[in-house]
Scaffold this motif. Structure first.
Motif, PDB file in Angstrom:
ATOM      1  N   GLN A   1      -2.166  92.713 -26.925  1.00  0.00           N
ATOM      2  CA  GLN A   1      -2.699  92.645 -25.564  1.00  0.00           C
ATOM      3  C   GLN A   1      -1.739  93.358 -24.602  1.00  0.00           C
ATOM      4  O   GLN A   1      -2.168  94.131 -23.744  1.00  0.00           O
ATOM      5  N   ALA A   2      -0.446  93.142 -24.768  1.00  0.00           N
ATOM      6  CA  ALA A   2       0.552  93.768 -23.884  1.00  0.00           C
ATOM      7  C   ALA A   2       0.557  95.294 -24.029  1.00  0.00           C
ATOM      8  O   ALA A   2       0.554  96.009 -23.024  1.00  0.00           O
ATOM      9  N   VAL A   3       0.553  95.813 -25.278  1.00  0.00           N
ATOM     10  CA  VAL A   3       0.622  97.284 -25.443  1.00  0.00           C
ATOM     11  C   VAL A   3      -0.666  97.970 -25.005  1.00  0.00           C
ATOM     12  O   VAL A   3      -0.635  99.144 -24.623  1.00  0.00           O
ATOM     13  N   LYS A   4      -1.777  97.248 -25.037  1.00  0.00           N
ATOM     14  CA  LYS A   4      -3.028  97.810 -24.516  1.00  0.00           C
ATOM     15  C   LYS A   4      -3.012  97.815 -22.992  1.00  0.00           C
ATOM     16  O   LYS A   4      -3.366  98.807 -22.357  1.00  0.00           O
ATOM     17  N   GLN A   5      -2.591  96.694 -22.378  1.00  0.00           N
ATOM     18  CA  GLN A   5      -2.627  96.567 -20.921  1.00  0.00           C
ATOM     19  C   GLN A   5      -1.621  97.471 -20.230  1.00  0.00           C
ATOM     20  O   GLN A   5      -1.912  98.025 -19.174  1.00  0.00           O
ATOM     21  N   ASP A   6      -0.423  97.629 -20.794  1.00  0.00           N
ATOM     22  CA  ASP A   6       0.606  98.411 -20.100  1.00  0.00           C
ATOM     23  C   ASP A   6       0.554  99.907 -20.416  1.00  0.00           C
ATOM     24  O   ASP A   6       1.379 100.675 -19.938  1.00  0.00           O
ATOM     25  N   GLY A   7      -0.415 100.330 -21.242  1.00  0.00           N
ATOM     26  CA  GLY A   7      -0.616 101.754 -21.489  1.00  0.00           C
ATOM     27  C   GLY A   7       0.189 102.338 -22.641  1.00  0.00           C
ATOM     28  O   GLY A   7       0.017 103.510 -22.979  1.00  0.00           O
ATOM     29  N   ARG A   8       1.047 101.541 -23.278  1.00  0.00           N
ATOM     30  CA  ARG A   8       1.851 102.086 -24.381  1.00  0.00           C
ATOM     31  C   ARG A   8       0.987 102.525 -25.559  1.00  0.00           C
ATOM     32  O   ARG A   8       1.258 103.550 -26.184  1.00  0.00           O
ATOM     33  N   LEU A   9      -0.079 101.783 -25.867  1.00  0.00           N
ATOM     34  CA  LEU A   9      -0.950 102.158 -26.977  1.00  0.00           C
ATOM     35  C   LEU A   9      -1.661 103.475 -26.672  1.00  0.00           C
ATOM     36  O   LEU A   9      -1.760 104.347 -27.542  1.00  0.00           O
ATOM     37  N   ASP A  10      -2.110 103.655 -25.438  1.00  0.00           N
ATOM     38  CA  ASP A  10      -2.758 104.916 -25.056  1.00  0.00           C
ATOM     39  C   ASP A  10      -1.791 106.091 -25.174  1.00  0.00           C
ATOM     40  O   ASP A  10      -2.178 107.190 -25.577  1.00  0.00           O
ATOM     41  N   LYS A  11      -0.514 105.875 -24.834  1.00  0.00           N
ATOM     42  CA  LYS A  11       0.487 106.943 -24.972  1.00  0.00           C
ATOM     43  C   LYS A  11       0.668 107.320 -26.436  1.00  0.00           C
ATOM     44  O   LYS A  11       0.796 108.498 -26.761  1.00  0.00           O
ATOM     45  N   LEU A  12       0.682 106.321 -27.313  1.00  0.00           N
ATOM     46  CA  LEU A  12       0.777 106.604 -28.744  1.00  0.00           C
ATOM     47  C   LEU A  12      -0.441 107.393 -29.221  1.00  0.00           C
ATOM     48  O   LEU A  12      -0.304 108.392 -29.935  1.00  0.00           O
ATOM     49  N   LYS A  13      -1.624 106.929 -28.839  1.00  0.00           N
ATOM     50  CA  LYS A  13      -2.860 107.597 -29.266  1.00  0.00           C
ATOM     51  C   LYS A  13      -2.878 109.063 -28.813  1.00  0.00           C
ATOM     52  O   LYS A  13      -3.371 109.933 -29.529  1.00  0.00           O
ATOM     53  N   ALA A  14      -2.329 109.335 -27.632  1.00  0.00           N
ATOM     54  CA  ALA A  14      -2.358 110.682 -27.073  1.00  0.00           C
ATOM     55  C   ALA A  14      -1.543 111.682 -27.897  1.00  0.00           C
ATOM     56  O   ALA A  14      -1.832 112.878 -27.865  1.00  0.00           O
ATOM     57  N   ILE A  15      -0.549 111.216 -28.649  1.00  0.00           N
ATOM     58  CA  ILE A  15       0.271 112.145 -29.445  1.00  0.00           C
ATOM     59  C   ILE A  15      -0.019 112.056 -30.943  1.00  0.00           C
ATOM     60  O   ILE A  15       0.643 112.693 -31.752  1.00  0.00           O
ATOM     61  N   SER A  16      -1.026 111.284 -31.324  1.00  0.00           N
ATOM     62  CA  SER A  16      -1.357 111.094 -32.727  1.00  0.00           C
ATOM     63  C   SER A  16      -1.970 112.350 -33.334  1.00  0.00           C
ATOM     64  O   SER A  16      -2.719 113.068 -32.681  1.00  0.00           O
ATOM     65  N   THR A  17      -1.654 112.597 -34.621  1.00  0.00           N
ATOM     66  CA  THR A  17      -2.229 113.741 -35.329  1.00  0.00           C
ATOM     67  C   THR A  17      -3.619 113.440 -35.883  1.00  0.00           C
ATOM     68  O   THR A  17      -4.290 114.330 -36.382  1.00  0.00           O
ATOM     69  N   ASN A  18      -4.038 112.161 -35.831  1.00  0.00           N
ATOM     70  CA  ASN A  18      -5.382 111.786 -36.282  1.00  0.00           C
ATOM     71  C   ASN A  18      -5.857 110.597 -35.463  1.00  0.00           C
ATOM     72  O   ASN A  18      -5.192 110.196 -34.513  1.00  0.00           O
ATOM     73  N   GLU A  19      -6.994 110.038 -35.827  1.00  0.00           N
ATOM     74  CA  GLU A  19      -7.579 108.926 -35.066  1.00  0.00           C
ATOM     75  C   GLU A  19      -7.070 107.556 -35.515  1.00  0.00           C
ATOM     76  O   GLU A  19      -7.442 106.541 -34.945  1.00  0.00           O
ATOM     77  N   TYR A  20      -6.239 107.517 -36.530  1.00  0.00           N
ATOM     78  CA  TYR A  20      -5.819 106.246 -37.110  1.00  0.00           C
ATOM     79  C   TYR A  20      -4.842 105.509 -36.207  1.00  0.00           C
ATOM     80  O   TYR A  20      -3.923 106.107 -35.643  1.00  0.00           O
ATOM     81  N   ILE A  21      -5.012 104.188 -36.122  1.00  0.00           N
ATOM     82  CA  ILE A  21      -4.065 103.314 -35.443  1.00  0.00           C
ATOM     83  C   ILE A  21      -3.523 102.360 -36.501  1.00  0.00           C
ATOM     84  O   ILE A  21      -4.281 101.672 -37.183  1.00  0.00           O
ATOM     85  N   PHE A  22      -2.204 102.344 -36.644  1.00  0.00           N
ATOM     86  CA  PHE A  22      -1.542 101.547 -37.667  1.00  0.00           C
ATOM     87  C   PHE A  22      -1.016 100.241 -37.086  1.00  0.00           C
ATOM     88  O   PHE A  22      -0.361 100.241 -36.049  1.00  0.00           O
TER      89      PHE A  22
END
Length: 159
Positions: free
Chosen positions: A40-61
């Motif tokens: 919940q914290a990494v979604k709300q504070d934008g950290r997950l979106d920052k990770l997704k933005a530099i990902s080489t694929n669509e996978y979330i680990f």
């Protein structure tokens, strides 16, 4: 027993943002609450979106790893880039992986279901392979028919 496959994978690296899980490893309710709060914290504070933005694929680990006798839990992606928020480059070894597939209503439900199936059913009943430690991951791969689908990847060795 839940269906599983064994698959050879090249070694790969996941860039992760993590947290230490403080609950006792047998306290599943405590661990699941810590994981849910972290996501919940990494979604709300934008950290997950920052990770997704530099990902080489669509996978979330969703990675679990023991580091220096601590239970660590990470949100991660495959990438060649880095982020100041990221806390670890998680090395997954080349070798055989036990793969459990599934789908659920949410990413959190998928991760919990896959982890439960893999560690609660498949590994205890698998006679030909063993998990000897190292990072393992629930991999969110996408959505179809309104459900999140993915796989659990656990490095194993032949018995």
């Amino acid at each position: 027993m839940a269906d599983y496959t064994l698959e050879e994978k090249e070694g790969f690296t996941v860039l992760g943002i993590g947290t230490e899980l403080k609950s006792d490893y047998t306290d599943y309710a405590g661990i699941n609450k810590e994981k849910a709060d972290f996501w919940q914290a990494v979604k709300q504070d934008g950290r997950l979106d920052k990770l997704k933005a530099i990902s080489t694929n669509e996978y979330i680990f969703t990675v679990n790893e023991a580091v220096n006798n601590k239970m660590m839990h990470y949100a991660g992606v495959m990438t060649e880039e880095s982020l100041p928020e990221a806390s670890r480059l998680i090395q997954f070894p080349k070798g055989e992986y036990l793969i459990v597939k599934g789908e659920a209503e949410t990413a959190e439900m998928l991760s919990n279901m896959l982890t439960g199936m893999a560690f609660g059913q498949v590994l205890p009943e698998a006679t030909n392979v063993a998990y000897v430690g190292g990072p393992n991951a629930a991999v969110e791969m996408g959505q179809r028919n309104g459900l999140v689908f993915g796989e659990m990847w656990i490095p194993v060795v032949r018995k």
